[in-house]
Structure formats: C-alpha cells, structure tokens
Design a protein around this motif. Structure first.
Motif, mmCIF file in Angstrom:
data_model
loop_
_atom_site.group_PDB
_atom_site.id
_atom_site.type_symbol
_atom_site.label_atom_id
_atom_site.label_comp_id
_atom_site.label_asym_id
_atom_site.label_seq_id
_atom_site.Cartn_x
_atom_site.Cartn_y
_atom_site.Cartn_z
ATOM 1 N N GLN A 13 29.282 -6.753 -39.301
ATOM 2 C CA GLN A 13 29.543 -5.473 -39.964
ATOM 3 C C GLN A 13 28.893 -4.291 -39.245
ATOM 4 N N ALA A 14 28.119 -4.569 -38.204
ATOM 5 C CA ALA A 14 27.470 -3.477 -37.462
ATOM 6 C C ALA A 14 28.515 -2.630 -36.752
ATOM 7 N N LYS A 15 28.269 -1.345 -36.708
ATOM 8 C CA LYS A 15 29.203 -0.420 -36.071
ATOM 9 C C LYS A 15 28.707 -0.033 -34.678
ATOM 10 N N PRO A 16 29.613 0.255 -33.741
ATOM 11 C CA PRO A 16 29.193 0.703 -32.406
ATOM 12 C C PRO A 16 28.315 1.945 -32.503
ATOM 13 N N ILE A 17 27.382 2.051 -31.588
ATOM 14 C CA ILE A 17 26.439 3.168 -31.642
ATOM 15 C C ILE A 17 26.811 4.257 -30.638
ATOM 16 N N GLU A 18 26.295 5.419 -30.907
ATOM 17 C CA GLU A 18 26.366 6.535 -29.971
ATOM 18 C C GLU A 18 24.961 7.076 -29.801
ATOM 19 N N ASN B 7 18.302 10.335 -30.338
ATOM 20 C CA ASN B 7 18.703 9.697 -31.590
ATOM 21 C C ASN B 7 19.889 8.771 -31.378
ATOM 22 N N MET B 8 19.890 7.679 -32.115
ATOM 23 C CA MET B 8 20.972 6.710 -32.071
ATOM 24 C C MET B 8 21.700 6.736 -33.408
ATOM 25 N N THR B 9 23.012 6.819 -33.384
ATOM 26 C CA THR B 9 23.777 6.800 -34.631
ATOM 27 C C THR B 9 24.918 5.787 -34.536
ATOM 28 N N PRO B 10 25.169 5.037 -35.625
ATOM 29 C CA PRO B 10 24.353 4.980 -36.832
ATOM 30 C C PRO B 10 23.059 4.192 -36.566
ATOM 31 N N PRO B 11 22.019 4.379 -37.394
ATOM 32 C CA PRO B 11 20.781 3.617 -37.203
ATOM 33 C C PRO B 11 21.036 2.117 -37.305
ATOM 34 N N LEU B 12 20.224 1.325 -36.614
ATOM 35 C CA LEU B 12 20.433 -0.125 -36.571
ATOM 36 C C LEU B 12 19.387 -0.905 -37.361
ATOM 37 N N LYS C 174 6.790 -2.088 -38.207
ATOM 38 C CA LYS C 174 7.221 -0.746 -37.791
ATOM 39 C C LYS C 174 8.746 -0.613 -37.754
ATOM 40 N N ASP C 175 9.459 -1.721 -37.994
ATOM 41 C CA ASP C 175 10.908 -1.763 -37.858
ATOM 42 C C ASP C 175 11.309 -1.109 -36.541
ATOM 43 N N SER C 176 10.774 -1.663 -35.469
ATOM 44 C CA SER C 176 11.042 -1.107 -34.139
ATOM 45 C C SER C 176 11.204 -2.221 -33.116
ATOM 46 N N LEU C 177 11.992 -1.943 -32.085
ATOM 47 C CA LEU C 177 12.208 -2.881 -30.991
ATOM 48 C C LEU C 177 11.681 -2.244 -29.713
ATOM 49 N N ILE C 178 10.656 -2.866 -29.109
ATOM 50 C CA ILE C 178 10.082 -2.379 -27.861
ATOM 51 C C ILE C 178 10.723 -3.136 -26.706
ATOM 52 N N ILE C 179 11.249 -2.402 -25.752
ATOM 53 C CA ILE C 179 11.922 -2.990 -24.588
ATOM 54 C C ILE C 179 11.216 -2.517 -23.323
ATOM 55 N N GLN C 180 10.824 -3.449 -22.471
ATOM 56 C CA GLN C 180 10.129 -3.095 -21.234
ATOM 57 C C GLN C 180 10.995 -3.472 -20.030
ATOM 58 N N LYS C 181 11.174 -2.514 -19.134
ATOM 59 C CA LYS C 181 11.916 -2.749 -17.896
ATOM 60 C C LYS C 181 11.098 -2.127 -16.767
ATOM 61 N N GLY C 182 10.357 -2.971 -16.050
ATOM 62 C CA GLY C 182 9.420 -2.444 -15.064
ATOM 63 C C GLY C 182 8.362 -1.621 -15.770
ATOM 64 N N ILE D 186 9.241 1.986 -20.685
ATOM 65 C CA ILE D 186 9.082 1.409 -22.019
ATOM 66 C C ILE D 186 9.989 2.165 -22.990
ATOM 67 N N THR D 187 10.922 1.450 -23.585
ATOM 68 C CA THR D 187 11.847 2.047 -24.551
ATOM 69 C C THR D 187 11.560 1.475 -25.931
ATOM 70 N N THR D 188 11.456 2.337 -26.927
ATOM 71 C CA THR D 188 11.257 1.898 -28.305
ATOM 72 C C THR D 188 12.415 2.399 -29.157
ATOM 73 N N VAL D 189 13.106 1.468 -29.799
ATOM 74 C CA VAL D 189 14.209 1.805 -30.707
ATOM 75 C C VAL D 189 13.719 1.570 -32.133
ATOM 76 N N TYR D 190 13.789 2.590 -32.976
ATOM 77 C CA TYR D 190 13.337 2.490 -34.359
ATOM 78 C C TYR D 190 14.528 2.298 -35.300
ATOM 79 N N GLY D 191 14.261 1.628 -36.412
ATOM 80 C CA GLY D 191 15.309 1.411 -37.400
ATOM 81 C C GLY D 191 15.892 2.699 -37.939
ATOM 82 N N SER D 192 15.122 3.776 -37.871
ATOM 83 C CA SER D 192 15.578 5.078 -38.358
ATOM 84 C C SER D 192 16.631 5.702 -37.446
ATOM 85 N N GLY D 193 16.761 5.157 -36.215
ATOM 86 C CA GLY D 193 17.699 5.717 -35.249
ATOM 87 C C GLY D 193 17.020 6.458 -34.108
#
Length: 265
Positions: A92-97, A119-124, A144-152, A155-162
C-alpha cells in the motif's frame, strides 16, 4: 485511567513531544532511575517532562525511580501493535517524491563539507523500518523512527515525518544526486509491492569504536581509559554523552562518526 475526553487530551499532549516519546520507549524494558533517563534527554527539562507524563497517567514516579504505569504499559503495547499492523502492508506504500532542498549549511564535523535538509512526500513512517535491507550500511531506530544510511563518509538520515538530512557532502549537487539515488531505490522497491528480505544487521567492531574516541585516557567519563569506555559503549552500559571531550570542536568529526557507529550496536 478512564477514556474521557480530558484525559485523552492529556495523553495526546504528552505523546506529541519527541522527548517524552523517547522517555516512554526507554521505560519499556522496566524501571529506570531519573539519572539514567537524564543521560538520554536534556537534564534541565527532565522534571518538566516527567511531570507531564505522570499527569497523563503514563508513568509512576517514586523518589528517583520511574516506571510505566499499567495504563502506560497498555498504551505502549497498543501503539506497537498498531505500528506492526501498519508496516506489514508494504504493497500500500505510495511512490515518493523529494521536495526541493530546504537548507544548506556547513557540516558541524567538517566545515569544508555541507549538511543538507529536504523533505520526502508522502512520509514513510509506516514502512521505513522495512526499507533497511535496501541499503548495505543502514540502521533503523525505532525510538527516533529514523533510518540512518551510510555511504562512505556521506550520512543520510530519513525520518518517519518525511524529513531527510544528508551530511558530509561536497556540494549541493552531490546532495541532489544522493537524494535522487535514495528516491530511485525506494520507489523501485515500492513498485515491486513487497518488503525486501531482512538481512543481518551490520556489525561494529570494538576497535572501530575505539579508533574514533579521543584516546587521551583522561578518565573524565569515569572509566580507566578510552578502551574501557569503548567496551562499555559496545555493551550499551554508557552513552556517548559521557565522553565530554567529544563535545570539543577538534573532536567534532570523530563524534559524528561515533554517533553513526553506535546506532548499529
């Protein structure tokens, strides 16, 4: 606690604050001292937040000991069950922008690099945890409802709020490339309509933790030396805040790396 409108408002007000949600989740495993809670939230406002949680009937406070009330335990259990239901239906998840970049500032750890917010919409929030296997070096934080992604170094952090935060990028163009890469990976998974297969958590080596500590063996943290402190960190018996040297400007870069590494423990 009965479900009358006034009491519901108290609970909603109490749980609307991220610090109070953090305290409630921290109490999920049992009793905690106010000192222990003071290590994960700002001590200056701890009394204020505990009073609100107590007035809402979510916690019981006896001298220096805090625990969830029966109502608080049931409330948290119900919240987790609801979230579990929400994140199972990945189809049911929708594509993000990715909305336009909102903020570009010098990186705290390295002023020659940038930190960028978007910002990411819709929030995930509902499926964020299930996206963890998509990235080789990533970790989801339930508190924290967050996803931390490390690439070299990036550091990218995606929060549930978007909200999306990217640190340690060379310039705004590199940040935009990372955002597009993030969007592409997530949308490809959403298009398949099923959650990625879980993978083994990324493991952190003790020596890797020790490498980024000041290695001065100053003893200000209460341990015999930095290696002992690293062992306690690995065992989750202490937090990074105990190392006061890391707050000094010369150790800012090390602190940022340690914040990421300890999220994998």
């Amino acid at each position: 606690m009965s479900e009358n409108p006034n009491e519901t408002k108290l609970v909603n007000f109490a749980m609307a604050n991220s610090i109070r949600r953090k305290i409630i989740n921290f109490l999920a495993d049992g009793y905690r001292s106010t000192g222990e809670i003071g290590e994960i939230v700002e001590k200056a406002t701890l009394g204020f937040h505990l009073k609100i949680l107590k007035d809402a009937g979510l916690i019981e406070l006896e001298e220096e000991t805090v625990k969830l009330s029966e109502y608080g335990t049931n409330f948290l259990k119900g919240k987790k069950e609801k979230n579990a239901e929400e994140i199972t239906d990945f189809s049911q998840a929708k594509p993000i922008e990715i909305a336009r970049v909102k903020q570009v500032l010098p990186c705290i750890a390295d002023s020659s690099k940038l930190r960028v917010s978007a910002n990411m919409t819709p929030p995930l929030s509902g499926v964020l945890k299930l996206l963890e296997p998509l990235f080789p070096r990533s970790n989801y934080s339930d508190r924290k409802d967050s996803l931390i992604i490390q690439k070299g170094e990036i550091i990218t952090t995606v929060y549930g709020s978007g909200k999306v935060s990217i640190r340690m990028v060379e310039n705004e163009d590199e940040a935009k490339e990372e955002l597009e890469r993030l969007k592409s990976i997530i949308n490809e998974a959403i298009a398949k309509g099923e959650a990625p297969a879980p993978r083994e958590k990324a493991k952190v080596d003790l020596i890797e933790i020790y490498k980024y500590l000041p290695q001065t063996n100053c003893g200000k943290c209460g341990e015999q030396g930095c290696y002992s402190f690293a062992i306690k960190l690995m065992a989750r018996q202490v937090t990074l805040e105990r190392c006061t040297l890391l707050k000094e400007p010369e150790y800012a870069s090390k602190q940022e790396h340690l914040q990421v590494l300890t999220s994998y423990i």
